[in-house]
Design an enzyme around this catalytic site. Structure first.
Site, PDB file in Angstrom:
ATOM      1  N   HIS A   1      -2.927  -5.970  -9.714  1.00 56.81           N
ATOM      2  CA  HIS A   1      -3.990  -4.985  -9.459  1.00 56.81           C
ATOM      3  C   HIS A   1      -5.343  -5.650  -9.721  1.00 56.81           C
ATOM      4  O   HIS A   1      -5.509  -6.317 -10.750  1.00 56.81           O
ATOM      5  CB  HIS A   1      -3.793  -3.766 -10.363  1.00 56.81           C
TER       6      HIS A   1
ATOM      7  N   VAL B   1       1.380   5.222 -11.286  1.00 56.12           N
ATOM      8  CA  VAL B   1       0.804   4.083 -10.551  1.00 56.12           C
ATOM      9  C   VAL B   1      -0.172   3.306 -11.435  1.00 56.12           C
ATOM     10  O   VAL B   1      -0.992   3.898 -12.146  1.00 56.12           O
ATOM     11  CB  VAL B   1       0.079   4.611  -9.284  1.00 56.12           C
ATOM     12  N   ASP B   2      -0.081   1.982 -11.380  1.00 50.94           N
ATOM     13  CA  ASP B   2      -1.000   1.074 -12.090  1.00 50.94           C
ATOM     14  C   ASP B   2      -1.008   1.297 -13.601  1.00 50.94           C
ATOM     15  O   ASP B   2      -2.033   1.088 -14.261  1.00 50.94           O
ATOM     16  CB  ASP B   2      -2.435   1.197 -11.543  1.00 50.94           C
TER      17      ASP B   2
ATOM     18  N   MET C   1       0.805  -1.220   0.000  1.00 44.14           N
ATOM     19  CA  MET C   1       0.000   0.000   0.000  1.00 44.14           C
ATOM     20  C   MET C   1       0.841   1.274   0.000  1.00 44.14           C
ATOM     21  O   MET C   1       0.419   2.303   0.512  1.00 44.14           O
ATOM     22  CB  MET C   1      -0.967  -0.016   1.201  1.00 44.14           C
TER      23      MET C   1
END
Ligand code: GRF
Length: 207
Positions: free
Chosen positions: A115, A150-151, A96
Site C-alpha cells: 500500500h 482493507v489495508d 483493485m
C-alpha cells in the site's frame, strides 16, 4: 520452495520488481507460478509473459468489487498452478479488488499486499493524494498481510520518504514507488525463508 501467485489489475511494476528479484536470485526459495489479472487488458499480463510466467485473465466484469463467487474462480486458478493455502503465497500487487472474507480465511496469513502510504494513515484509494492533501512531511509505503478489513492487516515492512514543498501527486508517487519496489521483494524473501512470525498484530522478523 514456496509457490507464489500474484494478483494484479494494471501496470504491474511491483509484479516486475518481484519477478526481477527471483531472476536475480535475491529471492531463492520462492517461485512465481501464476499471475492473475481481473482486467484482461492489464499491462501486468505482458510483464508476466516477458518473464515466461503463465498470465491468466479472470475477468471480473459484472462481479461486485468484493465477491466470493469471483474469488472462487481466482482461487481455482491459483490452486491449479500449485499456489495452495497450505504452502503457497498470494501477492496483491496493484490489485483493485477487495478480497472476500472466505479467501482471507482460507489463505490465512498467506496473502500480502503493498500500500502506498504509511498505514494506518491513508488507507484506501489515492493514498498519495490523501497524504499530500493532509500536509504530512513524511510519506511512504507498507507491506502487510491482508485481513478482512482493507489495508489493516499485520505490518511486515514499511519505508518512509520525505515530502517536498514542490511535490505533486506524480512526484511523490514515484518516490514512494521506488521504495515499494525495494520492500515488497524483501518481504517476499523473508516469508519464503520462513523468517516471519505473526504474533497478534505484530510481525516478528526472525534473525
Ligand atoms: C502501487 O502504488 C501499489 O502500492 C498500489 O497500486 C500501485 C500498483 O502499481 N496498491 P503497479 O501495478 O505495481 O505498478
Amino acid at each position: 520452495m514456496i509457490s507464489i501467485g500474484v494478483l494484479v489489475s494494471g501496470r504491474g511494476s511491483n509484479l516486475e520488481s518481484i519477478l526481477d528479484a527471483v531472476d536475480n536470485a535475491y529471492i531463492t526459495k520462492g517461485k512465481i507460478k501464476v499471475v492473475i489479472s481481473n482486467k484482461p487488458n492489464a499491462p501486468a499480463l505482458g510483464i508476466a509473459e516477458k518473464h515466461s510466467v503463465p498470465g491468466i485473465a479472470v475477468d471480473d466484469h459484472g462481479f461486485p468489487k468484493k465477491s466470493w463467487e469471483y474469488d472462487q474462480k481466482a482461487m481455482a486458478a491459483l490452486k491449479t498452478h500449485g499456489v495452495t493455502p497450505r504452502d503457497g503465497l498470494v501477492l496483491l500487487a496493484g490489485y483493485m479488488r477487495i478480497v472476500s472474507d472466505q479467501f482471507i480465511d482460507e489463505y490465512h496469513n498467506r496473502i500480502m499486499n503493498v500500500h502506498p502510504a504509511l498505514l494506518p494513515s491513508f488507507p484506501g484509494l489515492e493514498a498519495q493524494k490523501q497524504a499530500l492533501e493532509h500536509g504530512v512531511k513524511v510519506a511512504g509505503c507498507t507491506v502487510h498481510f491482508a485481513e478482512k478489513t482493507v489495508d489493516a492487516g499485520p505490518i511486515i515492512l514499511q519505508a518512509h520518504v520525505p515530502v517536498r514543498e514542490d511535490d505533486t501527486i506524480e512526484s511523490l508517487s514515484s518516490r514512494i514507488l521506488r521504495e515499494e519496489h525495494r520492500i515488497y521483494p524483501e518481504a517476499v524473501r523473508l516469508f519464503t525463508e520462513d523468517k516471519l512470525h505473526v504474533d497478534g498484530r505484530r510481525v516478528i522478523i526472525k534473525a
